[in-house]
Structures are given as structure tokens and as C-alpha cells.
Design a protein around this motif. Structure first.
Motif, PDB file in Angstrom:
ATOM      1  N   ASN A   1       0.835  -1.211   0.000  1.00 33.71           N
ATOM      2  CA  ASN A   1       0.000   0.000   0.000  1.00 33.71           C
ATOM      3  C   ASN A   1       0.867   1.256   0.000  1.00 33.71           C
ATOM      4  N   THR A   2       1.950   1.168  -0.748  1.00 37.27           N
ATOM      5  CA  THR A   2       2.937   2.244  -0.808  1.00 37.27           C
ATOM      6  C   THR A   2       3.216   2.569  -2.270  1.00 37.27           C
ATOM      7  N   GLN A   3       2.892   3.761  -2.657  1.00 39.06           N
ATOM      8  CA  GLN A   3       3.003   4.155  -4.056  1.00 39.06           C
ATOM      9  C   GLN A   3       4.269   4.971  -4.281  1.00 39.06           C
ATOM     10  N   GLY A   4       5.063   4.573  -5.272  1.00 34.52           N
ATOM     11  CA  GLY A   4       6.197   5.393  -5.678  1.00 34.52           C
ATOM     12  C   GLY A   4       5.695   6.601  -6.445  1.00 34.52           C
ATOM     13  N   ILE A   5       6.079   7.797  -6.000  1.00 35.40           N
ATOM     14  CA  ILE A   5       5.541   9.019  -6.588  1.00 35.40           C
ATOM     15  C   ILE A   5       6.503   9.628  -7.605  1.00 35.40           C
ATOM     16  N   SER A   6       7.702   9.930  -7.166  1.00 34.78           N
ATOM     17  CA  SER A   6       8.672  10.568  -8.052  1.00 34.78           C
ATOM     18  C   SER A   6      10.069  10.372  -7.491  1.00 34.78           C
ATOM     19  N   ILE A   7      11.056  10.598  -8.360  1.00 37.68           N
ATOM     20  CA  ILE A   7      12.467  10.448  -7.997  1.00 37.68           C
ATOM     21  C   ILE A   7      13.088  11.824  -7.823  1.00 37.68           C
ATOM     22  N   ARG A   8      13.865  11.968  -6.770  1.00 40.72           N
ATOM     23  CA  ARG A   8      14.595  13.220  -6.546  1.00 40.72           C
ATOM     24  C   ARG A   8      16.023  13.042  -7.034  1.00 40.72           C
ATOM     25  N   PHE A   9      16.514  14.027  -7.773  1.00 40.78           N
ATOM     26  CA  PHE A   9      17.853  13.959  -8.356  1.00 40.78           C
ATOM     27  C   PHE A   9      18.773  15.010  -7.746  1.00 40.78           C
ATOM     28  N   GLU A  10      20.019  14.658  -7.674  1.00 37.87           N
ATOM     29  CA  GLU A  10      21.080  15.609  -7.331  1.00 37.87           C
ATOM     30  C   GLU A  10      22.132  15.507  -8.422  1.00 37.87           C
ATOM     31  N   LYS A  11      22.288  16.604  -9.192  1.00 33.50           N
ATOM     32  CA  LYS A  11      23.208  16.622 -10.328  1.00 33.50           C
ATOM     33  C   LYS A  11      22.926  15.456 -11.282  1.00 33.50           C
ATOM     34  N   LYS A  12      21.642  15.276 -11.567  1.00 33.31           N
ATOM     35  CA  LYS A  12      21.150  14.253 -12.496  1.00 33.31           C
ATOM     36  C   LYS A  12      21.441  12.827 -12.038  1.00 33.31           C
ATOM     37  N   LYS A  13      21.699  12.631 -10.778  1.00 28.56           N
ATOM     38  CA  LYS A  13      21.843  11.291 -10.213  1.00 28.56           C
ATOM     39  C   LYS A  13      20.736  11.076  -9.195  1.00 28.56           C
ATOM     40  N   ALA A  14      20.046   9.928  -9.316  1.00 33.49           N
ATOM     41  CA  ALA A  14      18.945   9.643  -8.400  1.00 33.49           C
ATOM     42  C   ALA A  14      19.453   9.569  -6.966  1.00 33.49           C
ATOM     43  N   SER A  15      18.810  10.314  -6.087  1.00 32.09           N
ATOM     44  CA  SER A  15      19.228  10.317  -4.680  1.00 32.09           C
ATOM     45  C   SER A  15      18.172   9.742  -3.750  1.00 32.09           C
TER      46      SER A  15
ATOM     47  N   ILE B   1       5.673   8.142 -13.385  1.00 28.02           N
ATOM     48  CA  ILE B   1       6.696   8.426 -12.378  1.00 28.02           C
ATOM     49  C   ILE B   1       7.851   9.208 -13.001  1.00 28.02           C
ATOM     50  N   LEU B   2       8.267   8.820 -14.201  1.00 32.08           N
ATOM     51  CA  LEU B   2       9.356   9.544 -14.861  1.00 32.08           C
ATOM     52  C   LEU B   2       8.974  10.998 -15.110  1.00 32.08           C
TER      53      LEU B   2
ATOM     54  N   VAL C   1       9.043   9.688 -23.837  1.00 30.69           N
ATOM     55  CA  VAL C   1       8.409   9.155 -22.630  1.00 30.69           C
ATOM     56  C   VAL C   1       6.888   9.265 -22.770  1.00 30.69           C
ATOM     57  N   GLY C   2       6.209   8.152 -22.639  1.00 31.25           N
ATOM     58  CA  GLY C   2       4.749   8.129 -22.773  1.00 31.25           C
ATOM     59  C   GLY C   2       4.264   7.883 -24.185  1.00 31.25           C
ATOM     60  N   GLN C   3       5.172   7.855 -25.158  1.00 29.36           N
ATOM     61  CA  GLN C   3       4.789   7.597 -26.556  1.00 29.36           C
ATOM     62  C   GLN C   3       4.957   6.100 -26.864  1.00 29.36           C
ATOM     63  N   ASN C   4       4.582   5.737 -28.102  1.00 23.70           N
ATOM     64  CA  ASN C   4       4.804   4.367 -28.597  1.00 23.70           C
ATOM     65  C   ASN C   4       3.963   3.309 -27.882  1.00 23.70           C
TER      66      ASN C   4
END
Length: 614
Positions: free
Chosen positions: A249-263, A295-296, A321-324
Motif C-alpha cells: 500500500n505504498t506508491q512510488g511518486i517521483s524520484i529526486r535527483f542531485e546533479k542528475k543522479k537519483a538520490s 513516475i518519470l 516518454v509516454g509515446q509508442n
């Protein structure tokens, strides 16, 4: 007697459900609140997520968190025949597409419903369990589209590792007692050789086969009569590992980046508690083709104009992203038979059926209602062996308008009707849709436009499958069981072909007229009148019916396509620390069944991740 049989079946099912619920949550890996930092965070406990969580947590030196938006799946998802029971319930996202322009005219508001699993096992727990590795050309096509390193030869070691075979027709009982085959986590069950409908279908296919024909006996992911997908084969056996945590019951919402690296990953628990979990190595998105691109985009990776409109900080602009978006469509064509060889609800709700399933792991409940698939060039026919069509169940999950449903299935709610459906499909549809966001809030559903049948090729390809069904039914094997097609009939299409309800049902009875003795004697020498024949529908009528009544094949994929959104290592381009491992990376469709391909893909992805240098 029928009422007592029905009540007996319900009683046994209820007792089994209570026992199942009592013992589902006894594993130590489930956590109410995750820790603040992990080496790997996997978003989505679907087919790929279950494989990855099991493989990555094999290293006791790393800590793995698996987050899943749903909870435990219901008991009836375990029974192969009752797969659809979970659809449009709490274990289904029940995505609704936008009204379609070229298809779905027989659906409410021209709106397809796209089921996607929500809970442990994901869509692998609500599908029809069918196994297949597609066709070799599927993977060659990926390479031509820029997704290198994922050919049949590249995946072969992982097919063997996961299933013990590279064959789409296989039974795990054929494995020798020792060796890699017996150790393969996924277990397969081949339909019984003496299945009557399968035998007739195979004989009919063989009688008109050419070099472009491929017939396959259905193989399903089943062990001891129960569903045996990635959750059962991979995740469930390791849910006592100390270095593996699972947050339900835990939804991944979004990713936080620091200098384009996932943190870190923002999560939402129980729809109200927002938290931020940090990652040392990688975040792996396995949320499925309709959630992973969301999410992306919410993380700032997607079409520039869309990300800016949502007022999200742009991390990496990627128009793909989101196409195809691609999916299979199926048009059901109902065929009645005179022999008692199909699956009917009257046969299912009997003490004998319940006994066979719970004590012998066999019978109608122990295998999905499919008796074969025939590929012919780019078209395919699946024989769905249910003679009964329950309007209460099927109309709701397909979103048919009531009259259209009855026009497609001419004998609704007849629990004893013997027959089956041919599901006509195109294995490589060319239409492509898209997915976008209307709002940055996760409570607002994503906007999905599959764009079904935009390309005329898809319609022509499905019509070829329908014509193939017509030809098969006319063969001697099908005629020997009294097979008769009842063409779908819709008021919107009747301008192309005069096809009455009496023609469709084939049950016309004229009122008898009492004749005098002289009249009877005068007719003794007259030859019998020939039975009226139903002529073949013209292509214009079939095109109309395809656009009217074809529904999703449940294989939505392609929205984070390999070569465009992710590289050949499944890493999201232009950022670090994020991979996508689910069907959204398929640049083009897998021919019919993608689930087993996903298992092998996740196996290979786990190796790629473990060998990545920090």
C-alpha cells in the motif's frame, strides 16, 4: 440438485478464502515503515519487480526495498479458471482510456478499460497465465528499432534459467529430477493431450496448414493446479530475508535527483503519508507500462512542454516518454458446438469439479479456458473454450453497451451452452498510442490514448484472422462436432450485410400449421426443402465489427521504449541511477504473450545491475 451443487462450491471456496487470508501475511520481509536508506529501491511488485527483488537480495551485503501500491491479492486469483474475478476490484488499477476515434464504438463512451494488476504479483496475478516466448522475429525487430542486445540468443540463457526451456510448448513435469530444468523457479503446465477441443483445433489447423501456419498447444504458469507466476516462483520463497523489505500500500511518486543522479524516492503510504527514502545505488522502475512513464514525468523526465506545463523541475527532456503505446486487440467470434466438450458454468459449479480441483489439482478449474492458438502470418486465433458467457461478469470488465454485448454473444447467461470463442488478433499491430498527464497530482488518473486501429493494416490483419476462423470451422474436424459460427451482429453494421437475429441464433422455428390428410398426402412426394444457409459476411461488415467490438488483449507496452527512453542496459538516458524493467521498454509488441519474456528480461537485468560498477 443444481442449487445444492452451487452452494457446495461456494462453501468450499469461502473456507479456502478464510484459510488463505489467515496465512498470507506471515513473512518477516513485510514492513509497515521502511528505513530511510537502501542500496536498491524497486518500484512495483509485478512480474519484473518480483524477479528483481529476489535476485538482488541474494547478496546479503545489500539492502533492497520493494514498494507496491497494492496489497495481497485475493484468493480467487490463485484459481486458473477464475482469473478475471480480480478485474475492476481492489487488485486492479482499472485504467480507462480516452474515447477512441477509430475503435470501441460498441463500448460505453467509446472508452476501453485496460486492466492492470495492483498488488503482489501485479498483472501476473490477474492474467490468463499463458506462457510463450513470442517469435524470433520479435527480437530482431527490437534490434532494428535501436534496442540492441535483447535478441532471442541474448535471452536464451535466461529463458533456461527461469523456465528450464526455450520452448513455448513445455511441461515442467518432463524435466529430469536433477539438473537446471528441475531447479528453474518458474513451473509450466501443458494442456492435456486428450483435451477434445484442442485436438479438434489442431486437426483442423493441420488440414489447411501451409508454411506460414504455426499451431501451439497452450502452456500456462501453473503448479499443482494453482497460479505459479513470478510472485510465487521468486518473491514468496525469499520473504524472510533480513536484507529485503517489502512495503505494501505504498506508491512510488517521483524520484529526486542531485546533479542528475537519483538520490531518493518520494513514496505515499496509505494514500496520505508522504515520505522520502534515500538510495545508495539505483532506483528500478517496474511499475508497468501505464505507471512507470507517469513516475518519470513527475520526476522531471519527459516531453519538455509537458513537464514545464506541470510546473515540474526539468531534469532531462525526452519526447519519447509516454509515446509508442501498443497493445493487442481481440475480436470475439462465438462458435456453438453440439458435442459436450467445452467449459460451461453448469459444469464448473458441481461437487465433482470442486473435488477434482481441491483434492486432485485437476479439472476445469485447474487450467485457463484456452485450448490452442494458431499463428498464420501476422494474424492469430486463440480458442477460448468457455461456452457460457456471463453478462454480469464479462460486460462490466469489457465496458460493452448492453445491446452490443448481446449482439456479440448471442446466448448470454445460458450456463449450459456448449461452444467456444475464437479471439481474432493481429500479433504485430502498427497503431501507436500515447500516455500523458493532466495534473501533477497522483490522484488524477493518467490520460491514456491507445489509438486502437488508427492504422488500416491492423484492421485488415484482424479480418484475415476472422476469415481464417471461418475457414477452420468449415473443416471436417470442426464440422464433426457440429460447429457453427454465430457472427457478431451490431445494428451499426447491418447496412453492410443483412444479418437478422434469426440468422445469428440459428434457432428459427416456424409456427406449425395443421394440415388436412389430403394436404399431407400431396406433400409426401415433394423433396425436402434445403436448410437456409448463412452466407459469408463481406469485408466491410467485418471491418465495422472490428471497430465496434474488439477489446484489449491486456498487453499494453512500449511507453518507455528501449533505444529511445532507456539504453541497451535499461538505464534511463541522460541521468544516472535509474533503470526501467517492465513491458514499457518493449519497442514493439511480443507476439501475443509477454509475461514470460518479462521474467527472462528481469533475470538478465538483475545480472546487468549486479555487474554495474559504482
Amino acid at each position: 440438485m443444481a442449487l445444492y451443487s452451487y452452494l457446495f462450491g461456494i462453501l468450499v471456496a469461502c473456507v479456502s478464502y478464510v484459510v488463505y487470508q489467515k496465512y498470507t501475511n506471515v513473512y518477516t520481509s513485510f514492513v509497515a515503515k521502511p528505513e530511510k536508506r537502501y542500496d536498491y529501491i524497486i518500484v512495483g511488485a509485478g512480474t519484473a519487480g518480483c524477479v528483481l527483488a529476489a535476485r538482488l537480495s541474494e547478496d546479503p551485503q545489500v539492502k533492497v526495498l520493494l514498494v507496491e501500491a497494492g496489497g495481497h491479492m485475493g484468493y480467487f486469483t490463485r484459481i486458473p479458471l477464475t482469473s478475471t474475478a480480480a478485474q475492476q476490484g481492489p487488485n486492479d488499477w482499472s485504467f480507462r482510456a480516452t474515447p477512441q476515434k477509430y475503435s470501441s464504438f460498441g463500448l460505453w463512451n467509446q472508452t476501453p478499460i485496460i486492466p492492470r494488476g495492483k498488488g503482489l504479483g501485479g498483472s501476473g496475478q490477474i492474467n490468463f497465465l499463458l506462457h510463450g516466448f513470442g517469435l524470433p522475429e520479435d527480437y530482431n525487430r527490437w534490434s532494428r528499432l535501436g534496442f540492441k542486445g535483447w535478441t532471442m540468443a541474448d535471452l536464451k540463457p535466461y529463458f533456461l534459467k527461469a523456465f528450464g526451456t526455450v520452448r513455448s510448448e513445455f511441461d515442467s513435469d518432463m524435466c529430469p529430477p536433477k539438473g537446471f530444468c528441475a531447479k528453474a523457479p518458474m513451473k509450466l503446465k501443458l494442456i492435456d493431450e486428450d483435451n477434445d477441443l484442442m485436438t479438434v483445433f489442431r486437426q483442423a489447423s493441420s488440414s489447411i496448414a501451409d508454411k506460414h501456419t504455426l499451431f501451439r498447444r497452450p502452456t500456462a504458469s501453473i503448479k499443482d493446479g494453482s497460479r505459479h507466476q513470478a510472485y510465487d516462483a521468486y518473491l514468496k520463497p525469499v520473504l524472510t530475508r533480513r536484507n529485503l523489505h517489502v512495503a505494501l500500500n505504498t506508491q512510488g511518486i517521483s524520484i529526486r535527483f542531485e546533479k542528475k543522479k537519483a538520490s531518493s524516492l518520494y513514496i505515499l503510504q496509505d494514500h496520505r503519508n508522504l515520505d522520502n527514502i534515500f538510495v545508495n545505488r539505483e532506483i528500478i522502475l517496474s511499475a508497468g507500462s501505464l505507471k512507470t512513464p507517469q513516475i518519470l514525468i513527475l520526476s522531471g523526465i519527459g516531453p519538455r512542454s509537458l513537464v514545464q506545463r506541470l510546473r515540474i523541475n526539468l531534469i532531462s527532456a525526452n519526447e519519447h516518454v509516454g509515446q509508442n503505446l501498443h497493445d493487442h486487440l481481440n475480436l470475439p467470434v462465438y462458435v456453438s458446438v453440439k458435442q459436450p466438450i467445452s467449459v460451461t458454468l453448469a459444469k464448473v459449479f458441481t461437487p465433482a469439479t470442486v473435488w477434482d480441483y481441491y483434492w486432485k489439482h485437476s479439472g476445469y478449474l485447474a487450467f485457463p479456458p484456452v485450448a490452442g492458438v494458431e499463428y498464420h502470418n501476422a494474424s492469430a486465433l486463440m480458442l477460448f473454450s468457455m461456452g457460457s458467457t456471463s453478462e454480469r461478469l464479462l460486460r462490466g470488465i469489457s465496458n460493452y453497451r448492453p445491446q452490443v454485448f448481446r449482439d456479440v454473444f448471442p446466448f448470454p447467461n445460458d450456463t449450459s451452452r456448449e461452444g467456444f470463442m475464437f479471439l481474432a488478433s493481429c500479433v504485430q499491430p502498427r497503431s501507436r498510442g500515447s500516455l500523458t498527464l493532466r495534473d501533477s497530482s497522483t490522484s488524477v488518473p493518467v490520460q491514456i490514448d491507445p489509438n486502437y486501429l488508427h492504422r488500416d493494416y491492423d484492421v485488415k490483419c484482424m479480418i484475415k484472422a476472422i476469415r481464417r476462423a471461418e475457414r477452420l470451422v468449415s473443416t471436417k474436424p470442426f464440422q464433426s462436432i457440429g460447429a457453427r459460427i454465430h457472427w457478431p451482429r451490431s445494428e451499426r453494421c447491418l447496412s453492410f450485410w443483412r444479418y437478422s437475429k434469426q440468422d445469428q441464433s440459428g434457432l428459427v422455428k416456424k409456427r406449425k400449421k395443421i394440415k388436412s390428410q389430403n394436404e399431407l398426402e400431396s406433400h409426401w412426394d415433394e423433396p425436402p426443402k434445403p436448410k437456409p444457409t448463412v452466407h459469408s459476411p463481406p469485408k466491410e461488415y467485418l471491418e465495422c465489427m472490428v471497430r465496434e467490438a474488439a477489446v484489449t488483449g491486456h498487453h499494453a507496452a512500449g511507453t518507455c521504449a528501449g533505444g529511445r527512453v532507456v539504453d541497451d542496459q535499461l538505464r534511463v538516458k541522460k541521468v544516472k541511477g535509474v533503470r526501467v524493467v517492465d513491458a514499457s521498454v518493449f519497442p514493439s509488441p511480443v507476439s501475443l504473450y509477454p509475461n514470460s519474456v518479462l521474467v527472462a528480461m528481469a533475470e538478465r537485468a538483475a545480472d546487468l545491475i549486479r555487474h554495474t560498477k559504482l
